[in-house]
Design a protein around this motif. Structure first.
Motif, PDB file in Angstrom:
ATOM      1  N   THR A   1      16.594   9.641   9.071  1.00 16.48           N
ATOM      2  CA  THR A   1      17.751  10.074   8.223  1.00 16.48           C
ATOM      3  C   THR A   1      17.467  10.017   6.641  1.00 16.48           C
ATOM      4  OG1 THR A   1      19.353   8.407   8.403  1.00 16.48           O
ATOM      5  CG2 THR A   1      19.545  10.297   9.903  1.00 16.48           C
ATOM      6  N   GLU A   2      17.750  10.875   5.903  1.00 20.97           N
ATOM      7  CA  GLU A   2      17.565  10.980   4.612  1.00 20.97           C
ATOM      8  C   GLU A   2      19.023  11.153   3.774  1.00 20.97           C
ATOM      9  OE1 GLU A   2      14.675  14.054   3.561  1.00 20.97           O
ATOM     10  OE2 GLU A   2      12.990  12.828   4.748  1.00 20.97           O
ATOM     11  N   GLN A   3      19.007  10.789   2.590  1.00 22.80           N
ATOM     12  CA  GLN A   3      20.141  10.896   1.930  1.00 22.80           C
ATOM     13  C   GLN A   3      20.918  12.263   1.699  1.00 22.80           C
ATOM     14  OE1 GLN A   3      19.705   8.135  -1.743  1.00 22.80           O
ATOM     15  NE2 GLN A   3      21.033   6.826  -0.863  1.00 22.80           N
ATOM     16  N   GLY A   4      19.806  13.118   1.689  1.00 25.14           N
ATOM     17  CA  GLY A   4      20.143  14.451   1.550  1.00 25.14           C
ATOM     18  C   GLY A   4      20.745  15.231   2.821  1.00 25.14           C
ATOM     19  N   ASP A   5      20.519  14.364   4.114  1.00 22.63           N
ATOM     20  CA  ASP A   5      21.149  14.847   5.219  1.00 22.63           C
ATOM     21  C   ASP A   5      22.420  14.672   5.205  1.00 22.63           C
ATOM     22  OD1 ASP A   5      18.378  13.538   7.121  1.00 22.63           O
ATOM     23  OD2 ASP A   5      18.229  15.372   6.063  1.00 22.63           O
ATOM     24  N   SER A   6      23.127  13.910   4.256  1.00 21.25           N
ATOM     25  CA  SER A   6      24.537  13.862   4.152  1.00 21.25           C
ATOM     26  C   SER A   6      25.136  15.117   4.120  1.00 21.25           C
ATOM     27  CB  SER A   6      24.840  13.061   2.939  1.00 21.25           C
ATOM     28  OG  SER A   6      24.604  11.413   3.411  1.00 21.25           O
ATOM     29  N   ALA A   7      26.176  15.414   5.056  1.00 22.84           N
ATOM     30  CA  ALA A   7      26.657  16.752   5.040  1.00 22.84           C
ATOM     31  C   ALA A   7      27.879  16.776   6.168  1.00 22.84           C
ATOM     32  CB  ALA A   7      25.813  17.814   5.376  1.00 22.84           C
ATOM     33  N   MET A   8      28.686  17.772   6.153  1.00 19.89           N
ATOM     34  CA  MET A   8      29.619  18.139   7.530  1.00 19.89           C
ATOM     35  C   MET A   8      28.605  18.722   8.494  1.00 19.89           C
ATOM     36  SD  MET A   8      32.567  17.785   9.089  1.00 19.89           S
ATOM     37  CE  MET A   8      34.038  17.875   7.808  1.00 19.89           C
ATOM     38  N   TYR A   9      28.518  18.440   9.593  1.00 18.64           N
ATOM     39  CA  TYR A   9      27.774  19.286  10.480  1.00 18.64           C
ATOM     40  C   TYR A   9      28.644  19.906  11.308  1.00 18.64           C
ATOM     41  CZ  TYR A   9      23.514  17.223   8.760  1.00 18.64           C
ATOM     42  OH  TYR A   9      22.464  16.889   8.144  1.00 18.64           O
ATOM     43  N   LEU A  10      28.658  21.006  11.739  1.00 15.72           N
ATOM     44  CA  LEU A  10      29.629  22.103  12.277  1.00 15.72           C
ATOM     45  C   LEU A  10      29.085  22.602  13.542  1.00 15.72           C
ATOM     46  CD1 LEU A  10      31.174  23.823   9.123  1.00 15.72           C
ATOM     47  CD2 LEU A  10      32.705  22.349  10.679  1.00 15.72           C
ATOM     48  N   CYS A  11      29.998  22.614  14.547  1.00 12.61           N
ATOM     49  CA  CYS A  11      29.468  23.383  15.837  1.00 12.61           C
ATOM     50  C   CYS A  11      30.392  24.355  16.181  1.00 12.61           C
ATOM     51  CB  CYS A  11      29.343  22.318  16.989  1.00 12.61           C
ATOM     52  SG  CYS A  11      29.171  23.171  18.540  1.00 12.61           S
ATOM     53  N   ALA A  12      29.903  25.740  16.522  1.00 10.14           N
ATOM     54  CA  ALA A  12      30.823  26.849  16.852  1.00 10.14           C
ATOM     55  C   ALA A  12      30.426  27.484  18.043  1.00 10.14           C
ATOM     56  CB  ALA A  12      30.678  27.902  15.626  1.00 10.14           C
TER      57      ALA A  12
ATOM     58  N   HIS B   1      33.150  11.213  12.213  1.00 12.17           N
ATOM     59  CA  HIS B   1      32.375  10.568  11.152  1.00 12.17           C
ATOM     60  C   HIS B   1      31.304   9.660  11.496  1.00 12.17           C
ATOM     61  CE1 HIS B   1      35.927  12.012   8.493  1.00 12.17           C
ATOM     62  NE2 HIS B   1      36.580  11.435   9.762  1.00 12.17           N
ATOM     63  N   LYS B   2      30.408   9.536  10.909  1.00 10.02           N
ATOM     64  CA  LYS B   2      29.230   8.558  11.220  1.00 10.02           C
ATOM     65  C   LYS B   2      28.651   8.250   9.676  1.00 10.02           C
ATOM     66  CE  LYS B   2      25.802   6.828  13.384  1.00 10.02           C
ATOM     67  NZ  LYS B   2      26.192   5.693  14.523  1.00 10.02           N
ATOM     68  N   ILE B   3      28.546   7.166   9.564  1.00 10.97           N
ATOM     69  CA  ILE B   3      27.762   6.223   8.301  1.00 10.97           C
ATOM     70  C   ILE B   3      26.627   5.669   8.875  1.00 10.97           C
ATOM     71  CG2 ILE B   3      27.781   4.740   6.398  1.00 10.97           C
ATOM     72  CD1 ILE B   3      30.999   5.192   6.494  1.00 10.97           C
ATOM     73  N   THR B   4      25.467   5.928   8.297  1.00 10.83           N
ATOM     74  CA  THR B   4      24.122   5.669   8.835  1.00 10.83           C
ATOM     75  C   THR B   4      23.316   4.952   7.599  1.00 10.83           C
ATOM     76  OG1 THR B   4      22.424   5.726  10.369  1.00 10.83           O
ATOM     77  CG2 THR B   4      22.891   7.712   9.110  1.00 10.83           C
ATOM     78  N   LYS B   5      22.341   4.051   7.959  1.00 11.79           N
ATOM     79  CA  LYS B   5      21.350   3.645   6.886  1.00 11.79           C
ATOM     80  C   LYS B   5      20.392   4.792   6.767  1.00 11.79           C
ATOM     81  CE  LYS B   5      22.347  -1.077   6.890  1.00 11.79           C
ATOM     82  NZ  LYS B   5      21.918  -2.524   6.949  1.00 11.79           N
ATOM     83  N   ARG B   6      19.761   4.870   5.673  1.00 13.32           N
ATOM     84  CA  ARG B   6      18.482   5.901   5.743  1.00 13.32           C
ATOM     85  C   ARG B   6      17.456   5.359   6.483  1.00 13.32           C
ATOM     86  NH1 ARG B   6      16.337   5.688  -0.392  1.00 13.32           N
ATOM     87  NH2 ARG B   6      15.988   3.759   0.311  1.00 13.32           N
ATOM     88  N   GLY B   7      16.874   6.231   7.255  1.00 11.22           N
ATOM     89  CA  GLY B   7      15.705   5.841   8.245  1.00 11.22           C
ATOM     90  C   GLY B   7      15.997   5.886   9.732  1.00 11.22           C
ATOM     91  N   GLN B   8      17.541   5.765   9.743  1.00 17.21           N
ATOM     92  CA  GLN B   8      17.863   5.513  11.196  1.00 17.21           C
ATOM     93  C   GLN B   8      18.046   6.745  11.860  1.00 17.21           C
ATOM     94  OE1 GLN B   8      18.839   2.552  12.786  1.00 17.21           O
ATOM     95  NE2 GLN B   8      17.490   1.883  11.238  1.00 17.21           N
ATOM     96  N   ASN B   9      18.249   7.191  13.318  1.00 18.45           N
ATOM     97  CA  ASN B   9      18.337   8.220  14.025  1.00 18.45           C
ATOM     98  C   ASN B   9      19.760   8.246  14.276  1.00 18.45           C
ATOM     99  OD1 ASN B   9      15.547   8.303  13.711  1.00 18.45           O
ATOM    100  ND2 ASN B   9      15.397   7.857  16.146  1.00 18.45           N
TER     101      ASN B   9
ATOM    102  N   LEU C   1      28.799  13.247   8.291  1.00 13.37           N
ATOM    103  CA  LEU C   1      27.569  12.353   8.071  1.00 13.37           C
ATOM    104  C   LEU C   1      27.251  11.853   6.791  1.00 13.37           C
ATOM    105  CD1 LEU C   1      25.042  10.546   9.453  1.00 13.37           C
ATOM    106  CD2 LEU C   1      23.725  12.885   8.918  1.00 13.37           C
ATOM    107  N   THR C   2      27.319  10.557   6.632  1.00 12.90           N
ATOM    108  CA  THR C   2      26.936   9.818   5.410  1.00 12.90           C
ATOM    109  C   THR C   2      25.855   9.193   5.546  1.00 12.90           C
ATOM    110  OG1 THR C   2      29.283   9.908   4.780  1.00 12.90           O
ATOM    111  CG2 THR C   2      27.960   8.486   3.590  1.00 12.90           C
ATOM    112  N   VAL C   3      24.641   9.341   4.708  1.00 11.60           N
ATOM    113  CA  VAL C   3      23.459   8.473   4.910  1.00 11.60           C
ATOM    114  C   VAL C   3      23.568   7.477   3.434  1.00 11.60           C
ATOM    115  CG1 VAL C   3      20.992   8.331   5.028  1.00 11.60           C
ATOM    116  CG2 VAL C   3      22.203  10.408   6.014  1.00 11.60           C
ATOM    117  N   VAL C   4      23.302   6.367   3.655  1.00 10.72           N
ATOM    118  CA  VAL C   4      23.275   5.264   2.601  1.00 10.72           C
ATOM    119  C   VAL C   4      22.034   4.630   2.765  1.00 10.72           C
ATOM    120  CG1 VAL C   4      25.842   5.005   3.070  1.00 10.72           C
ATOM    121  CG2 VAL C   4      24.473   3.397   4.133  1.00 10.72           C
TER     122      VAL C   4
END
Lengths: 114, 115
Positions: free
Chosen positions: B82-93, B10-18, B112-115
Motif C-alpha cells: 500500500t501507498e499513501q495515495g491508496d487512502s480512499a473509501m472503497y465502495l462495493c456495489a 475502517h482500516k488503518i495500515t502502514k505503507r507497504g503492508q497488504n 482505508l487510511t495508509v500512514v
C-alpha cells in the motif's frame, strides 16, 4: 477525462423551496442516468433514474429531467426538507456487452436550511 | 438479506503492508462492482464482475490491486504494498441480472487510511 460533470459543488436552499441540482455529460453513448444521495460515512443510496427514451421521470418529491440535445439533466426536489441535506451524485451508464458501468460526477452538497 | 455488506468499515495500515477487503452483494445479484472514492470526487470505477468472471478493469487498477469473486458470490479486493495515495473509501456495489438499465446498490464502504 470527466465524462459526467456537476459544476456546482454546493447548494443551499430554504426548507419548503425547490432544490435544483444540475449535471452535464459529454458521452453521447450514455443511455441511462441516475441520481444517488450520500450521507457522510455511508455508501451512495439510489434515488431516481431516467432512461434516454424519456425526458422526465417523477417519484414523489423528486423529478429528474433529461435534455439529450444539451446533454444535460437536472434533479428537482420540491418541497425541500432538512433531511434532504446530503451530497448528490449524478451518474450515467452506457450499453455495453459487459454490462453497466457507472460514471459519476463529483457531487453537489445540498444544505436545506430549516 | 438487508443489502450490500462490506468488511471492514475502517482500516488503518502502514505503507507497504497488504490489505484485503470483502464485499457480500445482495444475494440474487450477479453483477458486482468495485469503486474508489477520494475526498471531493465521485466514485471512480475500478472493476466489474458478472458472476465469477471479471469482465472489466479500469486503468486505475494498478498491478498492486487484485480482485476476485471465486464462486460468484462474495468478492475480495486486495491491495499489495500500500501507498499513501491508496487512502480512499472503497465502495462495493451490486446489481441484478436482467435489463441493462438498472441501478447499482452500494455498500457502506471501507475507508482505508495508509500512514
Amino acid at each position: 477525462d470527466q465524462q459526467v460533470k456537476q459544476n456546482s459543488p454546493s447548494l443551499s436552499v430554504q426548507e419548503g423551496r425547490i432544490s435544483i441540482l444540475n449535471c452535464d455529460y459529454t458521452n453521447s453513448m450514455f443511455d441511462y442516468f441516475l441520481w444517488y444521495k450520500k450521507y457522510p460515512a455511508e455508501g451512495p443510496t439510489f434515488l431516481i433514474s431516467i432512461s434516454s427514451i424519456k425526458d422526465k421521470n417523477e417519484d414523489g418529491r423528486f423529478t429528474v429531467f433529461l435534455n439529450k440535445s444539451a446533454k444535460h439533466l437536472s434533479l428537482h426536489i420540491v418541497p425541500s426538507q432538512p433531511g434532504d441535506s446530503a451530497v448528490y451524485f449524478c451518474a450515467a451508464s452506457r450499453p455495453d456487452y459487459t454490462g453497466n458501468q457507472f460514471y459519476f460526477g463529483t457531487g453537489t452538497s445540498l444544505t436545506v436550511i430549516p | 438479506d438487508t443489502g450490500v455488506s462490506q468488511d471492514p468499515r475502517h482500516k488503518i495500515t502502514k505503507r507497504g503492508q497488504n490489505v484485503t477487503f470483502r464485499c457480500d452483494p445482495i444475494s440474487e445479484h450477479n453483477r458486482l462492482y468495485w469503486y474508489r472514492q477520494t475526498l471531493g470526487q465521485g466514485p471512480e470505477f475500478l472493476t466489474y464482475f458478472q458472476n465469477e468472471a471479471q469482465l472489466e478493469k479500469s486503468r486505475l487498477l494498478s498491478d498492486r490491486f487484485s480482485a476476485e469473486r471465486p464462486k460468484g458470490s462474495f468478492s475480495t479486493l486486495e491491495i499489495q504494498r500500500t501507498e499513501q495515495g491508496d487512502s480512499a473509501m472503497y465502495l462495493c456495489a451490486s446489481s441484478p441480472w436482467g435489463s441493462q438499465n438498472t441501478e447499482a446498490f452500494f455498500g457502506q464502504g471501507t475507508r482505508l487510511t495508509v500512514v
